[in-house]
Each structure stands twice: as C-alpha cells, then as structure tokens.
Design a protein around this motif. Structure first.
Motif, PDB file in Angstrom:
ATOM      1  N   LEU A  78       0.844  -1.201   0.000  1.00 12.32           N
ATOM      2  CA  LEU A  78       0.000   0.000   0.000  1.00 12.32           C
ATOM      3  C   LEU A  78       0.877   1.248   0.000  1.00 12.32           C
ATOM      4  N   ALA A  79       1.892   1.262   0.850  1.00 15.62           N
ATOM      5  CA  ALA A  79       2.786   2.425   0.928  1.00 15.62           C
ATOM      6  C   ALA A  79       3.567   2.624  -0.370  1.00 15.62           C
ATOM      7  N   ILE A  80       3.977   1.541  -1.012  1.00 12.30           N
ATOM      8  CA  ILE A  80       4.677   1.658  -2.298  1.00 12.30           C
ATOM      9  C   ILE A  80       3.773   2.326  -3.326  1.00 12.30           C
ATOM     10  N   PRO A  98      15.173   7.177  -3.042  1.00 13.01           N
ATOM     11  CA  PRO A  98      16.147   6.263  -2.419  1.00 13.01           C
ATOM     12  C   PRO A  98      15.899   6.063  -0.919  1.00 13.01           C
ATOM     13  N   LEU A  99      15.538   7.119  -0.204  1.00 13.34           N
ATOM     14  CA  LEU A  99      15.309   7.013   1.238  1.00 13.34           C
ATOM     15  C   LEU A  99      14.028   6.245   1.533  1.00 13.34           C
ATOM     16  N   ALA A 100      12.916   6.691   0.935  1.00 12.74           N
ATOM     17  CA  ALA A 100      11.607   6.150   1.306  1.00 12.74           C
ATOM     18  C   ALA A 100      11.290   4.814   0.643  1.00 12.74           C
ATOM     19  N   TYR A 104      13.589   2.559   3.090  1.00  8.49           N
ATOM     20  CA  TYR A 104      12.594   2.233   4.116  1.00  8.49           C
ATOM     21  C   TYR A 104      11.728   1.045   3.710  1.00  8.49           C
ATOM     22  N   LEU A 105      11.071   1.149   2.552  1.00  8.02           N
ATOM     23  CA  LEU A 105      10.170   0.069   2.161  1.00  8.02           C
ATOM     24  C   LEU A 105      10.922  -1.195   1.768  1.00  8.02           C
ATOM     25  N   GLY A 106      12.151  -1.042   1.277  1.00  9.76           N
ATOM     26  CA  GLY A 106      12.968  -2.219   0.999  1.00  9.76           C
ATOM     27  C   GLY A 106      13.311  -2.971   2.274  1.00  9.76           C
ATOM     28  N   GLY A 107      13.509  -2.252   3.367  1.00 11.94           N
ATOM     29  CA  GLY A 107      13.767  -2.890   4.650  1.00 11.94           C
ATOM     30  C   GLY A 107      12.499  -3.357   5.339  1.00 11.94           C
TER      31      GLY A 107
END
Length: 163
Positions: A78-80, A98-100, A104-107
């Motif tokens: 959902l966030a992606i 890169p950050l978000a 973040y979502l990659g982690g």
C-alpha cells in the motif's frame, strides 16, 4: 493512463538522475554516491526496525498463517503505491525515492520473509495453506499497490509542487 504513468516514471527517473549527477554529455559510468548510500541505509534501518516491531506486536495464530509477515507486506505494498503516485505527480527531493522506497520500504517489506513463511507452513505439513498464503500475498499485494496508487494521486499538493 498506463502510458502516462510510464512516461512520468521515466521523466522522474531522468530528473532524479540529473539531480544526482548534473553533467553535460553522455552519462558517466555508474558511481557509488555516498549521500545516496547513506539515505538508503538510513531508510533501510528504519524500515527493518518498523518491520520487527510491527511483526512482534502481531501474535502468532494456531493455524500457522504468518499474519505478522502478511500484514507488514500488505502495508508495504500500500505504501509503495501511495509513494509512487505521490512522487510521480510532484517535485520531491531527488533523494526521496532512495530514502523512502528503496531504503525504508525495501527494509520494511521482504520477499525473503514471504518465502520463509511459505516454507515454514509447508514444512509443518500445511502445503495447501502455504499455497494460499503465497497466492494471497501476491494477489492482495497487487491490489494494495493499486489502492495505494489511487490514494497517492489524491494527496493534495501545494500549487508549486504540481508538474
């Protein structure tokens, strides 16, 4: 609509590439960018911590269905969707993605956790439940992304942020 999103994504990626590496002529070979690496690492650390805390807060069930991993991955999808639509329709800082998204979502969401859940359920004798979990994760993940895209397009922007 789909072609417009593809065009916007290509435009956004080009704009981010130019902002991260302003130069004239053909692009130089890829380099490690310390600031981008720091942004991704910081986002990834925060995402991993959020995944751990949320996963620990959701109790295990008797059926063996990994609701904690499933919930984290659906929220991540959902966030992606929300972030993708928002970033494509605005003028965010070039390091926002890169950050978000990457960090973040990659982690926060992990394919390895999904597969670990499938394996654990299947290894425990629940092959049918493992298949349901795998299919539900993919199908509902795509639906969550689509919902996120709709939500992201509806987020109000300041007039100077519109493209």
């Amino acid at each position: 609509m789909r072609e417009t999103m593809k065009g916007r994504l290509a435009d956004r990626e080009h704009a981010e590439a130019v902002a991260l590496n302003p130069h004239k002529g053909p692009p130089p070979p890829p380099k490690l960018r310390p600031r981008v690496i720091v942004e991704i690492a910081a986002g990834g650390a925060a995402g991993v911590l959020a995944r751990y805390l949320l996963g620990a807060a959701i109790p295990a069930t008797r059926t063996g269905f990994p609701w904690n991993i499933f919930t984290v991955n659906m929220l991540g999808c959902l966030a992606i969707g929300v972030l993708t639509a928002y970033l494509l329709n605005g003028r965010p800082h070039p390091l926002a993605r890169p950050l978000a998204v990457t960090g973040y979502l990659g982690g926060f969401t992990t394919f390895s956790h999904l597969i670990d859940g499938v394996y654990t359920i299947g290894d425990g004798g629940g092959a049918g439940l493992a298949a349901v979990y795998a299919v539900a994760s993919v199908v509902l993940g795509w639906i969550a992304i689509a919902i996120g895209l709709v939500i992201g397009r509806r987020i109000p922007r300041h007039p100077n942020e519109a493209t």
